[in-house]
Design a protein around this motif. Sequence first.
Motif, short mmCIF file in Angstrom:
data_model
loop_
_atom_site.label_atom_id
_atom_site.label_comp_id
_atom_site.label_asym_id
_atom_site.label_seq_id
_atom_site.Cartn_x
_atom_site.Cartn_y
_atom_site.Cartn_z
N ILE A 32 0.82 -1.21 0.00
CA ILE A 32 0.00 0.00 0.00
C ILE A 32 0.85 1.27 0.00
O ILE A 32 0.47 2.29 -0.54
CB ILE A 32 -0.98 0.01 1.20
N ILE A 33 2.03 1.19 0.57
CA ILE A 33 2.92 2.35 0.60
C ILE A 33 3.39 2.68 -0.82
O ILE A 33 3.52 3.85 -1.19
CB ILE A 33 4.14 2.08 1.50
N LYS A 34 3.61 1.65 -1.62
CA LYS A 34 4.11 1.87 -2.98
C LYS A 34 2.99 2.28 -3.94
O LYS A 34 3.24 2.99 -4.91
CB LYS A 34 4.77 0.59 -3.50
N THR A 35 1.76 1.82 -3.67
CA THR A 35 0.68 2.04 -4.63
C THR A 35 -0.24 3.22 -4.28
O THR A 35 -0.85 3.80 -5.17
CB THR A 35 -0.19 0.78 -4.74
N ALA A 36 -0.32 3.59 -3.01
CA ALA A 36 -1.25 4.66 -2.61
C ALA A 36 -0.86 5.97 -3.28
O ALA A 36 0.29 6.38 -3.26
CB ALA A 36 -1.24 4.84 -1.10
N GLY A 37 -1.83 6.63 -3.86
CA GLY A 37 -1.57 7.92 -4.49
C GLY A 37 -0.86 7.81 -5.82
O GLY A 37 -0.48 8.81 -6.42
N GLY A 38 -0.67 6.57 -6.30
CA GLY A 38 0.03 6.39 -7.56
C GLY A 38 -0.71 7.07 -8.70
O GLY A 38 -1.91 6.85 -8.90
N GLY A 39 -0.01 7.92 -9.45
CA GLY A 39 -0.62 8.63 -10.56
C GLY A 39 -1.44 9.85 -10.14
O GLY A 39 -1.97 10.57 -10.98
N VAL A 40 -1.54 10.10 -8.84
CA VAL A 40 -2.29 11.26 -8.33
C VAL A 40 -1.30 12.29 -7.84
O VAL A 40 -0.41 11.98 -7.05
CB VAL A 40 -3.24 10.86 -7.18
N CYS A 78 8.19 15.04 7.21
CA CYS A 78 7.57 14.23 8.24
C CYS A 78 8.39 14.30 9.52
O CYS A 78 9.62 14.39 9.46
CB CYS A 78 7.49 12.78 7.75
N ILE A 79 7.73 14.29 10.66
CA ILE A 79 8.40 14.18 11.95
C ILE A 79 8.01 12.83 12.54
O ILE A 79 6.82 12.54 12.70
CB ILE A 79 8.00 15.32 12.91
N THR A 80 9.00 11.99 12.84
CA THR A 80 8.69 10.62 13.22
C THR A 80 9.75 10.01 14.10
O THR A 80 10.90 10.47 14.13
CB THR A 80 8.53 9.74 11.95
N ARG A 81 9.39 8.98 14.84
CA ARG A 81 10.37 8.11 15.47
C ARG A 81 11.07 7.32 14.37
O ARG A 81 10.61 7.30 13.23
CB ARG A 81 9.70 7.16 16.45
N CYS A 82 12.17 6.67 14.71
CA CYS A 82 12.99 6.03 13.68
C CYS A 82 13.00 4.52 13.75
O CYS A 82 14.06 3.89 13.66
CB CYS A 82 14.41 6.59 13.73
N GLY A 83 11.81 3.93 13.94
CA GLY A 83 11.71 2.50 13.75
C GLY A 83 12.08 2.18 12.30
O GLY A 83 11.77 2.96 11.39
N SER A 84 12.75 1.07 12.06
CA SER A 84 13.28 0.80 10.73
C SER A 84 12.19 0.71 9.67
O SER A 84 12.34 1.25 8.56
CB SER A 84 14.11 -0.48 10.75
N SER A 85 11.07 0.06 9.98
CA SER A 85 9.98 -0.04 9.00
C SER A 85 9.38 1.32 8.69
O SER A 85 9.09 1.64 7.53
CB SER A 85 8.89 -0.99 9.51
N THR A 86 9.20 2.13 9.73
CA THR A 86 8.65 3.46 9.54
C THR A 86 9.54 4.30 8.63
O THR A 86 9.06 4.97 7.71
CB THR A 86 8.48 4.18 10.90
N VAL A 87 10.84 4.27 8.88
CA VAL A 87 11.78 5.04 8.05
C VAL A 87 11.75 4.55 6.61
O VAL A 87 11.72 5.36 5.67
CB VAL A 87 13.20 4.96 8.63
N CYS A 88 11.75 3.24 6.40
CA CYS A 88 11.74 2.71 5.04
C CYS A 88 10.46 3.08 4.30
O CYS A 88 10.50 3.41 3.11
CB CYS A 88 11.91 1.19 5.06
N GLU A 89 9.34 3.04 4.99
CA GLU A 89 8.08 3.43 4.35
C GLU A 89 8.05 4.92 4.07
O GLU A 89 7.52 5.37 3.04
CB GLU A 89 6.90 3.01 5.21
N THR A 90 8.63 5.70 4.97
CA THR A 90 8.66 7.15 4.79
C THR A 90 9.47 7.53 3.55
O THR A 90 9.00 8.29 2.69
CB THR A 90 9.26 7.83 6.04
N ILE A 91 10.67 7.01 3.42
CA ILE A 91 11.50 7.40 2.28
C ILE A 91 10.99 6.75 0.98
O ILE A 91 11.17 7.31 -0.11
CB ILE A 91 13.00 7.11 2.51
N ALA A 92 10.33 5.59 1.09
CA ALA A 92 9.72 4.99 -0.10
C ALA A 92 8.61 5.88 -0.66
O ALA A 92 8.28 5.83 -1.84
CB ALA A 92 9.18 3.61 0.21
N SER A 93 8.04 6.71 0.22
CA SER A 93 7.01 7.66 -0.19
C SER A 93 7.61 8.97 -0.70
O SER A 93 6.88 9.91 -1.02
CB SER A 93 6.07 7.97 0.99
#
Length: 373
Positions: A180-188, A278-293
């Motif tokens: 969902i992180i990769k596809t959400a907002g795709g083309g929008v 974004c302002i966030t804690r740095c859990g590894s999954s959160t960071v990866c999803e953030t920069i993937a966006s």
Amino acid sequence: MKVLIITMTCGEGHNMMAKALASQFEKHGAHVKIVQTYGYDDRKVNSNNAGFLWLCKHIPKTYDFIWNQLRKVNHKKFQSSLKRAKDYLEKEINITSPDIIMCTHVFASNAVSQLRLEGKLDKNITVSTIVQDFCLCPYWEHSSFVDYVFQPYENTTQELLQKGFKLNQIQTFGLPIRDIIKTAGGGVNTLDLRKKLKLENKFTVLIMTGGFGLGNNVKLVDNIVKKRLDINIVVINGRNAKNYAKIEKYCKKHNLNNVYNNGYVDNIAEYMRASDICITRCGSSTVCETIASGLPFIAREKMIINEKITAKLFADFGCSLKMKKLSDAGTLVEKIYNNPTLLESMKSCVKKYARPHAAENIVKFLISKKQTN
């Protein structure tokens, strides 16, 4: 093909990686089962998770001390502490008869690695594990009898070698993230996303505190609001109802119309793509999803040790800035807001270091190795 994915709940990061991998395996026609490392029921899992989150929130320095002490010592008694996990997983593996085992937590790979060492695993099973942070947490020296270890970046290669892994075991693909992180907002475009989310079309700061809403969001918002910038401030409080209520009260008191207060949302990817920072804690999954966006970030204060290591790494990459204390929030947001060149540089670095297809690449690698063998 049958796949057994072994995860562990301490926060939701490991579970999200497990689900991301499961989704990719299923696209290749595999039958996938996800289990917890110790076989605990939901009540026990939730209890352990609550304790972990309490430690992270209230006494992070104690967590850091324990983490560092355990990381330095190769415990002779560690085998006995794994007995429950080994006993449960041996039964689960015999029932499932998997072709591939994937571990998303080091305790899981410790247990499976030791089962292999003891000759209790079918030699035809491909066993792999993931370095779930951007550093090695304690006990990785007990996992070296797997076939493959997947690391997010090359920065942990040398330490893995020191822990007993061989170079041909170590693969670098990034960390699995949700589709969902990769596809959400795709083309929008950003403007249309902001319209959909009922945000004004202007510089947008997204404050994320994870599904459990760790952190003092009121003080954070207050420090940004005091800078009187023409921006949107979007707050995602997760399941923290107290934080949500405090933000509501604060906004009413100060008659604010540029703060968008939310509890738990299931469209976080759209909020990411609609934001500038974004302002966030740095859990590894959160960071990866953030920069993937495509989203640069400001790392929050009072992080646990592995989050601090992640924050430093991505600051060095040029993807983020670090907040030492809550009162830094407004200053850092203002710095980025007033410096478009800095923001573009951070976005460029985010694009360089994002690895949104990690889950697909890991699964393709494992399936190809399985087919070759």
